[in-house]
Design an enzyme around this catalytic site. Structure first.
Site, PDB file in Angstrom:
ATOM      1  N   GLU A 137       0.794  -1.232   0.000  1.00 48.17           N
ATOM      2  CA  GLU A 137       0.000   0.000   0.000  1.00 48.17           C
ATOM      3  C   GLU A 137       0.825   1.279   0.000  1.00 48.17           C
ATOM      4  OE1 GLU A 137      -3.281   0.138  -0.313  1.00 48.17           O
ATOM      5  OE2 GLU A 137      -3.396  -2.042  -0.430  1.00 48.17           O
ATOM      6  N   SER A 406     -40.078  13.616 -10.960  1.00 49.27           N
ATOM      7  CA  SER A 406     -41.544  13.573 -10.894  1.00 49.27           C
ATOM      8  C   SER A 406     -42.082  12.694  -9.773  1.00 49.27           C
ATOM      9  CB  SER A 406     -42.107  13.099 -12.234  1.00 49.27           C
ATOM     10  OG  SER A 406     -41.869  14.063 -13.240  1.00 49.27           O
TER      11      SER A 406
END
Length: 718
Positions: A137, A406
């Site tokens: 990492e 809507s």
């Protein structure tokens, strides 16, 4: 007559204002004269330092660099403002609650809080695990200041050579900043915040503290947080005791915990662990000879296939537990929470979302979705907060504010029905201008005089705006709030078309009112809270307020009639179910950024949203396509797990011979999920299976004596 000369006039004395004016004039003259002399001397001196030739180029470049640097500092300070606000109160504090969660049937589904696993000091972590993590990492973790420019350049080169993203450039500090303060949204704005927060962490914490916090808070798959909890979950052992092979497998989870979780995909986890071992050799942390044993004998995880963790729901329920505890003065912090989730329905919800994203995600250019399903008693039965919890823990069902389009119109029409209007009342669909805004219908045409039922079924915008102006902005907001919408509503002129953001949970909650004939059953995710000894501290049936009416009976009846019409001959035709009539409303936002379908039966209210985290427009996806298809796939199976209930006040609520369900986007029939047994039947079969497993094995002579004569082989018959 006297001569005027005999009486001369008195001479007027000069005013003191003239003296002041003279002093100001002389002072200004002396100042500018002195300044001019000083400037001349400065000019004379500066001429001695005038650069010529190549030196002048260097001076000009230095001046430009200084100017740009100053501008850059001002820009960086402006960009850092969100990060400064985020860190105004220091690090986010972890809760001291510890909660064991059960589903509605009493089965354990996960844990949250401090006892997810006791934090292990960094000094007690295995050295091989720390090396595996750093090699994979962030190899320069102890050398950079939070941002590793060399690592970023290296990652860009490797990715360019590979033709894709195979290596990331974020440091561990940046990843911790994202976990603590930010979401997984992929945007430039988030990366800028992440960089500033990483610098803040580096200036306030030591490297060891950053590493320890990262290992304690990172999500590791399987519903676990932190390396210690992951070791317990995957290998059934303390993190201090993991082998090199197990350490490599754990270190490989940080990149994609769901993808590489060994209890889900062991081959992928082992392949990833092998990459980690290679990284350790390349980083010169270990030699090839030291890792050969781990390569030959990779780790094997404990079988966890029977354990399922609805992580998005657990995060939401954990917040609800803390809220209940605070509001009711519960002092105990070690709690057991029986939730409302139904794991069978949760599986169906996950499957419906994933199936449609796989089938149609690339077609519609959409990458994310969320769903909430609530039973008619207000209990949350299923929740999908995103496609992959391992990739992003941001809960789009409860925290993402998106325009509902809507699907928001139901509050305008419900307000009109409360004020005494009827579905058969008419309204004129014609051009209208409000200030400098002229709303348009989806097809840029007008239908003239139409009924309210027709306007809602076909999701016409102009009639909705006219009705909104008539019933009142404030009244519409009050209706939405009373039905369960908790997000802040703006109440402006465009709100009728769904421009005010809400959450998926808001919509699912509000539509539950229609499923209950106008009653609000009070949404809840916790059925019961008890302490570690089993003492009940809070019970929903005892401590929650009783349901109350939100919509009058006539208003609820009118709304249900209109919303069933939306599903049967309006924009929501793809939502139709085969066994029972359903109601609902589609929603599509500007540039097709969001697609919604919010619908209900007599049993459930379910809201579905599709879109992109980046707010990137989709490929003309409307609420009547992918969202309605997903809603139909889930609800068709969910209705088979319960006794069917009719929608209140609807005639002929059940379909005797099946219904013609609208086809999918590609013209084919929607894929039907298999029939599911109800929970009591499942329990009976599980009990029978357990008893059969516990029976002693039968002897061969008993099997021979129990076989009928006609079933014996020919050679054995007399």
């Amino acid at each position: 007559m006297q001569n005027d000369s005999e009486h001369p006039k008195k001479r007027r004395q000069p005013s003191w204002l003239i003296e002041v004016d003279a002093w100001i004039d002389s002072s200004l003259w002396r100042f500018f004269h002195a300044f001019a002399a000083w400037w001349e001397s400065v000019t004379v001196v500066s001429r001695k330092f005038r650069a010529r030739g190549f030196n002048r180029i260097l001076v000009e470049l230095a001046c430009e660099a200084l100017t740009l640097g100053l501008a850059g500092i001002i820009l960086l300070f402006a960009l850092a403002q969100p990060s400064i606000k985020a860190t105004a109160h220091g690090l986010p504090q972890e809760t001291d609650y510890s909660v064991l969660f059960l589903d509605r049937h009493g089965e354990e589904i996960g844990r949250r809080g401090v006892l997810r696993s006791a934090a292990v000091p960094i000094d007690e972590m295995p050295d091989q695990f720390i090396k595996a993590l750093l090699a994979t990492e962030d190899r320069r973790f102890f050398d950079h200041f939070g941002i590793d420019f060399w690592g970023l350049i290296r990652a860009m080169v490797v990715n360019a050579q590979a033709g894709g993203v195979v290596q990331g450039g974020s440091t561990l500090t940046q990843q911790l900043a994202k976990n603590l303060f930010l979401t997984n949204e992929r945007s430039l704005d988030r990366k800028i915040k992440e960089a500033f927060l990483a610098l803040w962490l580096e200036t306030h914490l030591t490297k060891r503290q950053i590493l320890s916090m990262y290992l304690d808070r990172a999500y590791m798959g399987g519903g676990t947080f932190g390396a210690a909890a992951a070791a317990e979950f995957y290998f059934g052992k303390n993190i201090r005791d993991v082998s090199l092979a197990e350490a490599a497998m754990l270190a490989g989870l940080f990149k994609a915990p769901t993808k590489y979780a060994p209890h889900v995909n062991l081959p992928a986890a082992r392949a990833r662990a092998n990459e980690v071992l290679t990284n350790m050799v390349q980083a010169h942390f270990l030699t090839e000879g030291q890792v050969i044993e781990a390569r030959r004998h990779p780790a094997t995880a404990v079988d966890r296939t029977t354990i399922q963790s609805p992580d998005y729901f657990l995060d939401y329920a954990f917040d609800e537990v803390q809220k209940i505890a605070r509001e009711n003065g519960i002092k105990q912090h070690n709690l057991v929470a029986r939730t409302t989730i139904d794991m069978n329905l949760q599986k169906l919800a996950d499957e419906a979302i994933e199936y449609n994203l796989r089938q149609y995600g690339s077609t519609y250019h959409v990458g994310q979705a969320a769903m909430v399903s609530i039973a008619d008693d207000g209990s949350v039965r299923a929740m999908v907060g995103g496609r992959d919890y391992g990739e992003s823990q941001f809960n789009r069902a409860t925290r993402a504010l998106r325009q509902p389009g809507s699907s928001f119109k139901v509050y305008v029409y419900a307000t009109a029905m409360k004020q005494g209007m009827k579905p058969s009342d008419t309204i004129v669909d014609s051009p209208i201008t409000i200030g400098n805004w002229s709303p348009q219908n989806y097809e840029h045409s007008f239908a003239g005089r139409i009924t309210l039922a027709y306007a809602l079924a076909h999701s016409l915008n102009v009639p909705a705006v006219k009705l909104y102006m008539k019933v009142g902005f404030k009244n519409t907001v009050e209706t939405a709030k009373s039905m369960g919408v908790e997000s802040k509503l703006r109440g402006d002129k465009t709100m009728a078309l769904g421009t005010s953001e809400v959450t998926v949970l808001d919509q699912a909650t509000a539509y539950t009112v229609f499923a209950n004939g106008g009653m609000d059953p009070h949404r809840h995710s916790i059925m019961q809270l008890s302490d570690a000894n089993g003492k009940v501290l809070w019970d929903a049936r005892r401590d929650m307020p009783p349901p109350h009416r939100v919509l009058p009976v006539e208003a609820a009846k009118s709304m249900n009639e209109m919303l069933v019409g939306v599903a049967e001959h309006g924009t929501g035709r793809r939502s139709q179910l085969s066994m029972v009539r359903n109601g609902g409303k589609t929603g599509t936002t500007q540039d097709y950024r969001d697609g919604w379908f919010c619908g209900f039966t007599g049993n459930f209210s379910t809201a579905v949203w599709f879109g992109n985290d980046s707010f990137k427009p989709t490929n003309r996806m409307t609420g009547g396509t992918l969202p309605a298809m997903t809603w139909q796939r889930y609800m068709e199976a969910a209705e088979k797990t319960v006794d069917l209930k009719p929608i209140p006040y609807i005639d002929n609520p059940f379909k005797s011979g099946g219904a013609d369900v609208a086809s999918a986007a590609d013209g084919s029939e929607p894929v039907r999920t298999p029939d599911m047994l109800k929970k009591p039947a499942q329990d009976v079969l599980a009990d029978i299976a357990q008893k059969l497993e516990n029976l002693p094995p039968m002897q061969l002579e008993h099997l021979a004596s129990a076989r009928p004569a006609g079933d014996m082989p020919d050679a054995a018959q007399p």
